[in-house]
Design a protein around this motif. Structure first.
Motif, PDB file in Angstrom:
ATOM      1  N   THR A  94       0.639  -1.135   0.140  1.00 55.38           N
ATOM      2  CA  THR A  94       0.063   0.092   0.154  1.00 55.38           C
ATOM      3  C   THR A  94       0.869   1.137  -0.064  1.00 55.38           C
ATOM      4  N   GLN A 141      -7.527   0.435  -0.481  1.00 52.70           N
ATOM      5  CA  GLN A 141      -7.585  -0.849   0.111  1.00 52.70           C
ATOM      6  C   GLN A 141      -9.034  -0.959   1.111  1.00 52.70           C
ATOM      7  N   ASP A 201      -5.788  -1.577  -5.277  1.00 55.57           N
ATOM      8  CA  ASP A 201      -5.183  -1.869  -3.857  1.00 55.57           C
ATOM      9  C   ASP A 201      -6.078  -2.863  -3.546  1.00 55.57           C
ATOM     10  N   GLU A 202      -5.931  -4.161  -3.404  1.00 56.01           N
ATOM     11  CA  GLU A 202      -6.792  -5.249  -2.950  1.00 56.01           C
ATOM     12  C   GLU A 202      -8.244  -4.756  -3.250  1.00 56.01           C
TER      13      GLU A 202
HETATM   14 MG   LIG Z   1      -2.184  -2.776   2.152  1.00 57.78          MG
END
Ligand SMILES: [Mg+2]
Ligand SMILES: Nc1ncnc2c1ncn2[C@@H]1O[C@H](COP(=O)(O)OP(=O)(O)O)[C@@H](O)[C@H]1O
Lengths: 335, 249
Positions: free
Chosen positions: B44, B86, B172-173
């Motif tokens: 991240t 995220q 991000d994810e």
């Molecule tokens: Mg992360």
């Protein structure tokens, strides 16, 4: 989930007044104006107070833009009101006592002050904004106190007599002209703000309120947008201040008082933030209760106001404007 | 001068802790690169360095050969780099349509406009409809974000980010918190992306990684451990032990 909303109506792209009016409940606006006019006839001897309420409404509307829409908590909004008041007063005293020009001068002066102070304030967050905004208003108050040769010091700025509005309508001493003048400005400001909050700029302000992180992520220069919002709000606060100076033909350093800044925040919270109408309702309620309670008991009226705020915040935290929805919610709940 | 995104010798320290160490990455147009690594590896952080949310301690970032290290986050978005988060950070009181509207208005530089209604631009409204349709969100268009399932919120976030028309997309994810029954929606959405778009996807879900990525970078303790094709990475014993959770025999 609603499947039919104004948004799903095919959009022609062209601005249509018919569609515009259909989309919004005009009768609410008309009813509010009718109530103001009714006050004119019902309280002919309290026009000064009624007019004062209308002026403060304009001021609270300007606060709604900053606090309600953009979510910036300030306790120094009186800095902008006061700037408008002094600018209009000085302009009437030294240049010309034309009311309309005075409004423009008040708006310009306050927006310049808002812009400059906004450059600093909008860099800060949360409590820091609160502290800085208070400090800023107090500095202005101190300046107006000290610069007696220009501002009249603690006695206030006086000695200017306003010209007739547009050269036609003379200010009378009961305040009839003043009432209509202020009501007209309030309506104009309200229409303007309704347009602003429905505009892309208004949507961006709400976006900043709800998620600064996301606004940056879609490429918004959040800082400059906030400065712009604050500057615009300053212009409107300045108009309110200028009106106050013109109507009373007196400006005292109290226009910068932090207690005033705090009161308008309370008015906005009472009415409901971020919907414009909350500013109108909250101001009317606060000032009428204040006025009545203070005349019944000049020493303990604060208790009444405090109680009112507690009740509203406790039962309708989103403000009185949310009362119908809140009642529906409570009644709809199975017992 | 090469097209796409180049990251050169990027370093980031938090106090004494190094979370990005000499990272070099090349993300040409059309790239489908996955960034994987254990929790706390610095994935991240790396994404935030690229988007300008965090300033690097040293190193440079180039977009189409131009050094963009000095640009702030908003300016990098305008330059063509967009990222999903995220954890979603959507506008809790706006509906889905308004999310897309805001993104598109901003992309066009229209958010300074005062004297017209936000929904009065026919071309923008048509684009919103199209994007909603692409993500199967049309039925939810007028729903407030707060009332939506998390997986749907991620789709809104993705739709909104794509509405910025980025050339470099960082996810991000995207499947974090999405029930596995819905993660196919994310996979489908990524599969449908414009071929020329460069995509960097940070993801834990290996199934998703192997479906969408043709190149994988493994990040451990802020350093690139290794990189290669999905086949190479899954065969790499070091990666298996470090990341895929298999023990050395
Ligand atoms: Mg992360
Ligand atoms: N703002 C910060 N300040 C200090 N340390 C941080 C900060 N953000 C992340 N870290 C640390 O950097 C490391 C990498 O975090 P992160 O990039 O979130 O990892 P990942 O996304 O790979 O799980 C972690 O050890 C984390 O605690």
């Amino acid at each position: 989930m609603s499947n039919i909303s104004p948004n799903t109506i095919p959009n022609t792209g062209k601005f249509s007044w018919i569609k515009y009016l259909k989309d919004r409940p005009l009768w609410v606006d008309l009813a509010l104006i009718a109530m103001a006019v009714a006050c004119y006839f019902l309280f002919p001897y309290s026009l000064a107070f009624v007019t004062r309420v209308l002026i403060v409404m304009i001021f609270v509307l300007s606060l709604d833009l900053v606090l309600g829409y953009a979510g910036v908590a300030t306790l120094g909004h009186a800095a902008l009101f006061g700037t408008g008041a002094y600018a209009a007063g000085l302009f009437a005293l030294h240049a010309t006592a034309s009311p309309i020009l005075g409004l423009l001068v008040g708006a310009c002066a306050a927006s310049v002050v808002a812009f400059v102070s906004g450059l600093l304030l909008m860099r800060a967050h949360g409590l820091t904004v609160l502290m800085l905004s208070i400090a800023f208003a107090e500095v202005l108050q101190e300046i107006s106190n000290q610069a007696g040769s220009i501002t009249g010091g603690a006695d206030g700025l006086a000695g200017f007599i306003m010209n007739p509005i547009l050269g036609i309508f003379e200010f009378d001493f009961i305040g009839q002209t003043g009432f209509w003048y202020v009501l007209a400005v309030l309506i104009a400001v309200f229409i303007f703000l309704k347009m602003v909050v429905a505009s892309p700029f208004g949507l961006a302000a709400r976006g900043i309120h709800q998620s600064v992180v996301r606004m940056r992520a879609i490429g918004t220069g959040v800082y400059w947008k906030l400065v712009a919002i604050y500057t615009l709000s300053g212009a409107i606060a300045g108009i309110a201040g200028a009106l106050s100076a013109q109507i009373t033909e007196l400006v005292s350093p109290e226009v910068f008082a932090t207690s005033f800044s705090a009161e308008v925040v309370i008015m906005l919270i009472l009415g409901g933030m971020g919907r414009l109408y909350g500013a109108i309702i909250g101001t009317a309620l606060f000032m009428v209760v204040h006025h009545t309670a203070a005349s019944v008991d000049p020493f303990n009226w604060l208790f009444v106001i405090g109680g009112l705020v507690l009740v509203v915040v406790f039962f309708v935290p989103a403000g009185l404007l949310a009362l119908p929805a809140e009642i529906k919610r409570r009644m709809g709940r199975p017992t | 001068m090469s097209a796409g995104l180049q990251v050169k010798n990027l370093n980031k320290n938090f106090g004494g802790i190094t979370v990005a160490s000499n990272i070099n990455i090349d993300l040409p147009p059309g790239a489908r690169t996955a960034l994987i690594g254990p929790n706390g590896a610095g994935k991240t952080t790396f994404a935030n360095l690229i988007t300008g949310i965090l300033p690097p301690s040293s190193g440079e970032i180039y977009l189409d050969g131009k050094n963009i290290s000095g640009l702030n986050e908003a300016a990098r978005v305008k330059a063509g780099i967009a990222k999903t988060f995220q954890i979603t950070t959507l506008f809790k009181e706006l509906n889905v349509r308004e999310h897309l509207r805001l993104a598109i208005l901003e992309r066009n530089g229209f958010t300074s406009r005062l004297f017209r209604r936000a929904n009065s631009d026919a071309a923008i409204e048509a684009e919103i409809d199209e994007r909603l349709d692409q993500m199967n969100l049309s039925k939810l268009a007028d729903m407030a974000i707060n009332n939506m399932a998390y997986g749907q919120q991620r789709l809104v976030e993705l739709a909104m980010t794509l509405a910025l028309k980025p050339r470099i997309l960082i996810l991000d994810e995207p499947a974090a918190g999405v029930p596995s029954s819905e993660s196919y929606l994310i996979i489908e959405a990524v599969a449908k992306l414009d071929r020329d778009l460069a995509v960097l996807i940070i993801e834990h879900d290996m199934k998703l990684v192997f479906e969408v990525a043709n190149s994988i970078i493994v990040l451990v303790n802020g350093e690139i451990l290794t990189e290669g094709t999905p086949a190479e990475i899954s065969a790499n014993p070091q990666v298996r032990s470090l990341y895929l959770g298999e023990r050395h025999e």
